[in-house]
Scaffold this motif. Structure first.
Motif, PDB file in Angstrom:
ATOM      1  N   VAL A  62       0.880  -1.167   0.000  1.00 11.51           N
ATOM      2  CA  VAL A  62       0.000   0.000   0.000  1.00 11.51           C
ATOM      3  C   VAL A  62       0.919   1.219   0.000  1.00 11.51           C
ATOM      4  N   VAL A  63       0.597   2.176  -0.874  1.00 11.41           N
ATOM      5  CA  VAL A  63       1.550   3.241  -1.187  1.00 11.41           C
ATOM      6  C   VAL A  63       0.857   4.593  -1.153  1.00 11.41           C
ATOM      7  N   GLY A  64       1.525   5.605  -0.573  1.00 13.09           N
ATOM      8  CA  GLY A  64       0.961   6.946  -0.661  1.00 13.09           C
ATOM      9  C   GLY A  64       1.929   8.020  -0.190  1.00 13.09           C
ATOM     10  N   GLY A  65       1.728   9.230  -0.692  1.00 14.94           N
ATOM     11  CA  GLY A  65       2.532  10.381  -0.282  1.00 14.94           C
ATOM     12  C   GLY A  65       1.671  11.400   0.420  1.00 14.94           C
ATOM     13  N   SER A  66       2.249  12.122   1.378  1.00 18.81           N
ATOM     14  CA  SER A  66       1.547  13.183   2.097  1.00 18.81           C
ATOM     15  C   SER A  66       0.298  12.611   2.779  1.00 18.81           C
ATOM     16  N   LEU A  67      -0.874  13.179   2.553  1.00 20.00           N
ATOM     17  CA  LEU A  67      -2.088  12.599   3.150  1.00 20.00           C
ATOM     18  C   LEU A  67      -2.242  11.130   2.740  1.00 20.00           C
ATOM     19  N   GLY A  68      -1.769  10.774   1.544  1.00 11.48           N
ATOM     20  CA  GLY A  68      -1.799   9.373   1.116  1.00 11.48           C
ATOM     21  C   GLY A  68      -0.966   8.491   2.038  1.00 11.48           C
ATOM     22  N   GLY A  69       0.202   8.980   2.413  1.00 12.14           N
ATOM     23  CA  GLY A  69       1.068   8.225   3.321  1.00 12.14           C
ATOM     24  C   GLY A  69       0.450   8.073   4.702  1.00 12.14           C
ATOM     25  N   MET A  70      -0.330   9.069   5.099  1.00  8.59           N
ATOM     26  CA  MET A  70      -0.997   8.999   6.398  1.00  8.59           C
ATOM     27  C   MET A  70      -2.066   7.907   6.381  1.00  8.59           C
ATOM     28  N   GLN A  71      -2.744   7.740   5.256  1.00  6.57           N
ATOM     29  CA  GLN A  71      -3.714   6.643   5.118  1.00  6.57           C
ATOM     30  C   GLN A  71      -3.005   5.296   5.171  1.00  6.57           C
ATOM     31  N   VAL A  72      -1.845   5.217   4.513  1.00  5.74           N
ATOM     32  CA  VAL A  72      -1.079   3.965   4.528  1.00  5.74           C
ATOM     33  C   VAL A  72      -0.718   3.602   5.969  1.00  5.74           C
ATOM     34  N   LEU A  73      -0.252   4.601   6.714  1.00  8.24           N
ATOM     35  CA  LEU A  73       0.139   4.363   8.105  1.00  8.24           C
ATOM     36  C   LEU A  73      -1.055   3.893   8.936  1.00  8.24           C
ATOM     37  N   GLN A  74      -2.187   4.571   8.780  1.00  3.34           N
ATOM     38  CA  GLN A  74      -3.379   4.197   9.535  1.00  3.34           C
ATOM     39  C   GLN A  74      -3.815   2.762   9.210  1.00  3.34           C
ATOM     40  N   TRP A  75      -3.808   2.437   7.935  1.00  3.80           N
ATOM     41  CA  TRP A  75      -4.220   1.097   7.487  1.00  3.80           C
ATOM     42  C   TRP A  75      -3.288   0.039   8.066  1.00  3.80           C
ATOM     43  N   ALA A  76      -1.988   0.318   7.991  1.00  7.95           N
ATOM     44  CA  ALA A  76      -1.004  -0.651   8.507  1.00  7.95           C
ATOM     45  C   ALA A  76      -1.167  -0.859  10.010  1.00  7.95           C
ATOM     46  N   LEU A  77      -1.478   0.241  10.708  1.00  6.89           N
ATOM     47  CA  LEU A  77      -1.621   0.133  12.162  1.00  6.89           C
ATOM     48  C   LEU A  77      -2.878  -0.624  12.555  1.00  6.89           C
ATOM     49  N   SER A  78      -3.962  -0.399  11.811  1.00  7.99           N
ATOM     50  CA  SER A  78      -5.220  -1.009  12.251  1.00  7.99           C
ATOM     51  C   SER A  78      -5.475  -2.371  11.626  1.00  7.99           C
ATOM     52  N   HIS A  79      -4.902  -2.645  10.455  1.00 12.28           N
ATOM     53  CA  HIS A  79      -5.146  -3.953   9.796  1.00 12.28           C
ATOM     54  C   HIS A  79      -3.870  -4.458   9.153  1.00 12.28           C
TER      55      HIS A  79
END
Lengths: 377, 377
Positions: free
Chosen positions: B151-168
């Motif tokens: 899962v890949v993203g920059g800026s706000l995209g990277g924040m979504q990646v982090l959230q996803w990785a942390l929760s699932h």
């Protein structure tokens, strides 16, 4: 805090140019009348050699120190100017004036245009840093001062000092320039431009005629001010002052004011409305964008022949006019062998540092002016 | 540029939540229907193990790569995604979607509220980073993907990646986070807040009901966008691109567009109006302000049990989300022994660098995904 406050002071207004003797501006335009609001502190000595001129920054005014009758807050540079303070009024006769184009007593775009009987608005002529200086000089003549022991200013104030020193070096012994720039960067201009756009795109701007049309671009002005405030503090100062703390004890997500930093900006934006004019904001910021004195390779010639001693001060966390801006001024001066002292002061507060009482900064100013006093003695 | 563009692609729209199965949001609110706009590139393999999810930044959309029929400009990350590109569509099945609350096909505040038949406007529920992730997950289920290789993203995209990785964490093998933050600073929030104020104070905002009232806060939105653009480029990038050069050959002082940097900002502000919604701007920026996953000390527990391999990338001149933001993410991950690669990439372009073709950056992404491919083989 060293020294004391001046006590009660007052602002006076004097006409320095009139229809018979108008201000001839750099652009070729003429302007009359030109009134100037100013204050003085201390006593002018008999040979008028102990005068110090204070040039204010973008949103400053003539009320630099002491208290107006009934006020609970002193002038904007009260920590710097007063008996025993770094600019010591026991020794110096201090003159502070409101800038041309301002909105605190000196003629500006919201003043009445004698040709129409209405406010100038956007018919006010565009200004140049040299125009500010000409008005300061006219006030000095009125006060019987041919030369200043020192001329002092921070930010836009420092830019006026530089311009004055370059064009009329015989009129000052020392030039003190704090947190200033001799040439804005593209990023500086960008911030400046967006602030103006916020004002001019506000539907209340009414093509500049808001005073006669009963509208106001106050929302745009407050947005411009909020944005500017972000650039006046360092990132670490914001973090230290506010961090991510909530304004009301606990964060409760919404689109209003939830974080403390939002409340601070809102307050700054709101408070600004009562004391500043949107047109002055446009005119004064635009002068900074165009200021670029060293673009003329001969600008420094007069100064080389008639040296002024410079003190250039920057603050290490200032990202509006970083130390690199000060270094550029110093490089140009030293390149022409102009005697120049340069100090980068450590302060966590960013650009606003020049307004604050920072020991190392105040001691530097005091020492530099002590040497001026010794030369006079 | 390595690799080629995908050629013609198209955006599809699918309903991922409906009245019988609404989206249950972090705030407790429910939302239905939720439609998602998405694109896919490449082929999903038979065991659905080669999928890569792209999370976009604040103003991105589902059209990450290739060309829409008739367009002359490709998707926003076309240099990154395609045959032979760092995210190689010869190998990976790539999914890109528009974010919840957006305005490019996915349900957002300008979508019709089924309860009223009018746009939600400010009745749209406040969003949380976790809500974005739930919608991505629902789309993944629709596409028959239980777990992503990356899962890949920059800026706000990277924040979504982090959230996803942390929760699932079980739902991804690798997480690629570029130019992101796990917690905005006070200065970050300040810029965000002033941008929203520019929109909400525009008289055309009409308390958010501009769509039904026939007004538009377009001036405020363009001011917000201009200001944001200042933070997307480094000071040196602005200086290199524009310096103090005049837009029209020679500077001729006025209050309009004179410097090239003013023209650039004006153009960015104007172009944004045709493709972005002021309400989405409010909702999406606010999610970033509140994002602070590591405030919960147990947030990382699931990840420690079911490790994801992280690549965290920052850019040395990014002052919106500086390297310190990335280091903070890395410190938290490494503190829990999560396998993490961190690279600070040299680039003069500031925050926008994550969108650009920078050799060292692209090579880093390619190598990290090559290792993912080896593990799959």
């Amino acid at each position: 805090m060293s020294g004391e406050s001046l006590g009660i002071v007052e602002t006076r207004i004097v006409t320095v140019f009139d229809r018979d003797d108008p201000l001839r501006m750099r652009s070729g335009a003429t302007l009359a009348p030109v009134e100037v609001a100013y204050e003085t502190y201390g006593e002018l000595n008999s040979d008028a050699t102990n005068a110090v001129y204070i040039c204010h920054a973008l949103t400053g005014d003539a009320h630099a120190a002491g208290f107006h009758e009934g006020d609970t807050r002193p002038g904007w540079w009260d920590n710097m100017i007063g008996p025993g303070r770094p600019i010591d009024t026991d020794r110096w006769f201090v003159v502070a004036s409101n800038i041309l184009g301002g909105c605190r007593g000196t003629t500006g775009p919201s003043s009445l245009n004698p040709a129409t009987g209405e406010p100038y608005a956007l018919d006010f002529p565009l200004l140049d840093m040299a125009d500010f200086v000409e008005v300061h000089r006219a006030l000095a003549r009125r006060l019987g001062i041919r030369s200043f022991a020192a001329v002092v200013g921070g930010s836009l104030g420092g830019m006026q000092v530089l311009q004055w020193a370059l064009s009329h070096p015989a009129e000052m012994g020392r030039a003190l320039i704090f947190a200033a720039s001799s040439r804005l960067t593209a990023q500086n201009i960008a911030f400046s431009a967006v602030g103006r756009q916020a004002i001019m795109r506000d539907s209340g701007f009414s093509e500049g005629k808001f005073l006669t049309r009963g509208t106001s671009p106050s929302k745009g002005l407050s947005v411009a001010r909020m944005m500017a405030h972000i650039t006046y503090l360092s990132e670490e100062a914001f973090q230290e002052k506010f961090g991510r703390s909530a304004q009301g004890g606990e964060l409760s997500p919404n689109f209003g004011i939830d974080f403390a930093v939002e409340s601070y900006l809102e307050h700054q934006g709101q408070r600004f409305l009562s004391r500043f004019d949107p047109l002055s904001y446009l005119y004064l910021t635009r002068v900074m964008d165009y200021f670029d004195p060293f673009a003329d390779p001969h600008v420094i010639d007069a100064l080389a022949a008639d040296p002024v001693r410079f003190l250039v001060v920057s603050f290490d966390t200032d990202w509006r006019f970083s130390t690199e801006h000060s270094r550029r001024i110093v490089r140009h001066l030293e390149g022409s062998r102009v005697p120049t002292s340069f100090r980068e002061i450590h302060s966590p507060w960013g650009h606003d540092s020049f307004l604050l009482e920072i020991d190392d900064y105040h001691a530097t100013v005091r020492a530099f002016l002590d040497r001026a006093a010794e030369e006079l003695a």
